[in-house]
Design a protein around this motif. Structure first.
Motif, mmCIF file in Angstrom:
data_model
loop_
_atom_site.group_PDB
_atom_site.id
_atom_site.type_symbol
_atom_site.label_atom_id
_atom_site.label_comp_id
_atom_site.label_asym_id
_atom_site.label_seq_id
_atom_site.Cartn_x
_atom_site.Cartn_y
_atom_site.Cartn_z
ATOM 1 N N ARG A 167 0.917 16.555 -2.145
ATOM 2 C CA ARG A 167 1.821 17.565 -1.527
ATOM 3 C C ARG A 167 2.155 18.890 -2.174
ATOM 4 O O ARG A 167 1.867 20.647 -2.071
ATOM 5 C CB ARG A 167 2.837 17.325 -1.019
ATOM 6 N N ILE A 168 2.594 18.166 -3.848
ATOM 7 C CA ILE A 168 1.847 19.103 -4.687
ATOM 8 C C ILE A 168 1.251 20.398 -5.136
ATOM 9 O O ILE A 168 0.910 21.875 -4.757
ATOM 10 C CB ILE A 168 2.571 18.911 -6.277
ATOM 11 N N VAL A 169 0.057 19.927 -4.341
ATOM 12 C CA VAL A 169 -1.119 19.801 -5.340
ATOM 13 C C VAL A 169 -1.910 21.080 -3.753
ATOM 14 O O VAL A 169 -2.079 22.709 -3.768
ATOM 15 C CB VAL A 169 -2.667 19.219 -4.546
ATOM 16 N N SER A 170 -1.701 20.791 -2.846
ATOM 17 C CA SER A 170 -1.629 21.233 -1.215
ATOM 18 C C SER A 170 -1.072 22.780 -1.014
ATOM 19 O O SER A 170 -0.748 24.227 -0.581
ATOM 20 C CB SER A 170 -0.910 21.174 -0.109
ATOM 21 N N ARG A 171 0.589 22.751 -1.616
ATOM 22 C CA ARG A 171 1.400 23.678 -1.624
ATOM 23 C C ARG A 171 1.134 24.494 -3.195
ATOM 24 O O ARG A 171 1.848 25.528 -3.360
ATOM 25 C CB ARG A 171 3.087 23.848 -1.527
ATOM 26 N N ASP A 172 0.519 24.213 -4.002
ATOM 27 C CA ASP A 172 -0.003 25.896 -4.972
ATOM 28 C C ASP A 172 1.362 24.865 -6.042
ATOM 29 O O ASP A 172 1.444 26.323 -6.222
ATOM 30 C CB ASP A 172 -0.981 26.636 -4.815
ATOM 31 N N LEU A 173 2.322 24.204 -6.465
ATOM 32 C CA LEU A 173 3.638 24.551 -6.542
ATOM 33 C C LEU A 173 3.073 24.115 -8.539
ATOM 34 O O LEU A 173 2.394 23.285 -8.683
ATOM 35 C CB LEU A 173 4.704 23.530 -6.596
ATOM 36 N N ASP A 175 0.827 -1.250 0.343
ATOM 37 C CA ASP A 175 -0.465 0.098 -0.194
ATOM 38 C C ASP A 175 1.147 1.365 -0.249
ATOM 39 O O ASP A 175 0.616 1.749 -0.550
ATOM 40 C CB ASP A 175 -1.055 0.813 1.158
ATOM 41 N N TYR A 176 2.278 0.945 0.863
ATOM 42 C CA TYR A 176 2.193 2.557 0.474
ATOM 43 C C TYR A 176 3.210 2.814 -0.497
ATOM 44 O O TYR A 176 3.396 4.060 -1.081
ATOM 45 C CB TYR A 176 4.149 1.705 1.703
ATOM 46 N N TRP A 177 3.610 1.857 -1.407
ATOM 47 C CA TRP A 177 4.209 1.825 -2.623
ATOM 48 C C TRP A 177 3.487 2.496 -4.205
ATOM 49 O O TRP A 177 3.525 3.672 -4.516
ATOM 50 C CB TRP A 177 4.641 0.494 -3.590
ATOM 51 N N GLU A 178 2.033 1.724 -3.824
ATOM 52 C CA GLU A 178 0.800 1.924 -4.388
ATOM 53 C C GLU A 178 0.089 3.717 -4.385
ATOM 54 O O GLU A 178 0.086 4.129 -5.341
ATOM 55 C CB GLU A 178 -0.062 1.555 -4.268
ATOM 56 N N ASN A 179 0.669 4.014 -2.745
ATOM 57 C CA ASN A 179 0.000 5.274 -2.275
ATOM 58 C C ASN A 179 0.877 6.477 -2.645
ATOM 59 O O ASN A 179 0.410 8.021 -2.350
ATOM 60 C CB ASN A 179 -0.829 5.053 -1.553
ATOM 61 N N PHE A 180 2.650 6.282 -2.962
ATOM 62 C CA PHE A 180 3.365 6.869 -2.680
ATOM 63 C C PHE A 180 3.401 8.632 -3.545
ATOM 64 O O PHE A 180 2.825 9.745 -3.658
ATOM 65 C CB PHE A 180 4.750 6.180 -3.390
ATOM 66 N N PHE A 181 2.467 7.976 -5.309
ATOM 67 C CA PHE A 181 2.560 9.348 -5.593
ATOM 68 C C PHE A 181 1.637 10.091 -5.710
ATOM 69 O O PHE A 181 1.572 10.764 -5.592
ATOM 70 C CB PHE A 181 2.726 8.392 -6.896
ATOM 71 N N ASN A 182 0.515 8.885 -5.105
ATOM 72 C CA ASN A 182 -0.671 10.068 -5.094
ATOM 73 C C ASN A 182 -0.128 11.345 -3.215
ATOM 74 O O ASN A 182 -0.837 12.534 -3.218
ATOM 75 C CB ASN A 182 -1.689 8.816 -4.095
ATOM 76 N N ARG A 183 0.204 10.597 -2.396
ATOM 77 C CA ARG A 183 0.891 12.608 -0.924
ATOM 78 C C ARG A 183 2.261 12.898 -2.075
ATOM 79 O O ARG A 183 1.463 14.515 -1.367
ATOM 80 C CB ARG A 183 1.837 10.339 -0.294
#
Lengths: 318, 196
Positions: free
Chosen positions: A73-79, A61-69
């Motif tokens: 982060r990118i979206v939340s920081r509006d990068l 699960d960790y690897w499958e959700n890695f990109f989502n995390r």
């Protein structure tokens, strides 16, 4: 012998940094040198021991959700994938250019202000803001509301130029065409004037009565100003400085003060124009709100034009 | 530039064109390597997770400045190494060394006999412990060389230093680890002697 001069080369041999020729020669040395053989084994043991270390293996699960995390982060920081450094450089350039532009603009504004001030101080000077026409003649007005206009000789130089209200420049925009009643237009003959050439007399009151009397919009105000300016210019009027009336001025009350002084009739409008009938003399120090029209002295004395100015003031208030 | 680097370049161009799926492909390609690099440096899963994610976030943010001809693999490693070293310096290297109890042997050691297995286990633990005492820059080059099989040139790019500096740091790292292993062997030998 406990040391070998080639021992220091073990690392680069082990790490594949030697070229083929050197490697082969070193391998030949290794086959003979016990010191280098032991040292090489020790280095390899370190690496193998390190590789024996079990690394914590995150679950699936960790690897499958890695990109989502990462994405969250990118979206939340509006990068964005654009380098901030470049943006900073761009902004820094933009700021520096803006400062330079503002500084240049300030110099121009200051210089222009000084120029216009100096031009206003000249009582009879023909400044760049003045539009002078040699003569003016008002036609006989048949309107019951307007008395007849006398054709009066206009002495050269009999023009008063007074200050204008709070206008920074006199950019007379192309005015809307003014409808002039042909029947009221009489040619002016130089001989009758006995002076400088005059233009055809105009029934100003008729002209401006035909124009919209209610001018709530600023654009219409400006058009009215421009029409007036143009007509004045065509009829010997002189306009100096700012002849426009700002909407702020129009919002104020109007006091129509039909006053006269020893120097000649004077029409005061809080929102509009102060006309000084003095010939060849500059106007009194003025309220910066006043607009000034320089009119030939004889024109100033006409009730017709005076009435127009009052009506203009009234229009502005509406 | 290898084929992998060429593929990475194409993906980067697509990311800059607005294709987030291209960035996902880059992440999927390097996430394990970056995670394990961070984990081997910190020996802590949570820290490694944080550092790995931040590495990709920073890479995304600076993607437009990615130089043509450069390797994304090297670049993302460099980001991760810098973040990790800064992290370790900030934390004073007080990172949980043994966050879990477990066998230090990989699966292939199962075939060893019991004594050899024990020795190998102890040596692994010794190296692991000694590794955590290394300065971050020496630790980084050792991990990159040993676990990622990285060349000197690439390590020099990742660490932003000269090849000579890489060699020097690697030599010192191995020397310290070697001393740690010798000390452990000496303790083991002394213990056996005491037990006799």
């Amino acid at each position: 012998m406990t040391e070998c001069k080639y021992k220091k080369r073990l690392q680069i041999y082990l790490d594949g940094w030697m070229d083929r020729g050197d490697s082969e020669r070193f391998e030949g040395h290794l086959r003979k040198c016990r010191i280098c053989q032991v040292a090489l084994m020790e280095i390899e043991e370190i690496s193998s021991s390190a590789l024996e270390i079990i690394d914590h293996a995150p679950d699936r699960d960790y690897w499958e959700n890695f990109f989502n995390r990462v994405h969250n982060r990118i979206v939340s920081r509006d990068l964005s994938p654009y380098e901030q450094k470049k943006e900073w450089h761009f902004h820094r350039k933009l700021v520096s250019y803006s400062f330079g532009f503002v500084a240049i603009a300030a110099v121009f504004v200051l210089a222009f202000g000084l120029l216009t001030r100096s031009s206003r101080d000249l009582p009879q000077a023909t400044s760049v803001n003045e539009i002078t026409v040699p003569s003016v003649q008002f036609p006989e007005n048949e309107s019951p509301a307007a008395p007849a206009v006398e054709n009066q000789e206009i002495a050269s130089g009999a023009q008063t130029v007074v200050r204008s209200p709070n206008r920074k420049d006199v950019e007379v925009e192309p005015a809307a065409p003014v409808v002039v009643a042909e029947a009221d237009t009489n040619p002016v003959e130089d001989d009758e004037q006995g002076g400088p050439e005059t233009v055809a007399a105009l029934d100003l009151m008729t002209v401006f009565r035909d124009s919209p009397q209610i001018v709530p919009a600023r654009l219409q105000l400006e058009r009215e100003n421009n029409s007036l300016a143009r007509l004045l210019a065509e009829n010997g009027g002189t306009i100096s400085g700012d002849s426009r009336i700002s909407p702020e001025e129009a919002a104020e009350g109007i006091i129509a003060d039909y006053a006269s002084s020893g120097e000649g009739p004077r029409i005061n409008g809080q929102n509009g124009f102060q006309v000084n009938g003095s010939s060849g003399r500059a106007a009194d120090p003025v309220n910066p709100k006043w607009g000034y029209l320089g009119l030939p002295a004889d024109t100033v004395r006409t009730d017709e034009f005076r009435r127009y100015l009052i009506e203009l003031d009234l229009m502005l208030v509406k | 530039m290898g084929a992998g680097d060429s593929e990475d370049r194409i993906l980067i161009e697509r990311v800059l064109a607005g294709d987030t799926r291209a960035f996902e492909r880059l992440v999927e390609k390097y996430k394990r390597r970056i995670y394990y690099l961070a984990f081997r440096m910190t020996r802590d899963h949570d820290s490694a997770d944080e550092l790995a994610q931040e590495s990709f976030v920073k890479a995304y943010q600076a993607l437009s400045g990615f130089k043509k001809g450069y390797s994304f693999y090297t670049w993302i490693y460099r980001i991760c190494v810098n973040l990790t070293i800064n992290f370790l310096k900030k934390e004073g290297q007080s990172v949980s060394i043994d966050s879990f109890d477990g066998d230090y042997l990989t699966e292939k050691s199962d075939t060893l006999d019991q004594l050899e297995r024990m020795i190998a286990s102890e040596q692994a633990a010794t190296v692991k412990k000694a590794l955590n005492t290394l300065p971050p820059d020496q630790r980084a080059v050792f991990i990159l060389r040993t676990f990622d099989d990285m060349s000197y040139e690439r390590m020099a790019e990742v660490m932003d230093c000269s090849i000579g500096t890489v060699m020097s740091r690697l030599y010192r790292a191995r020397h310290k680890l070697r001393l740690a292993l010798e000390a452990a062997e000496a303790r083991r030998g002394k213990g056996e002697d005491d037990g006799m």
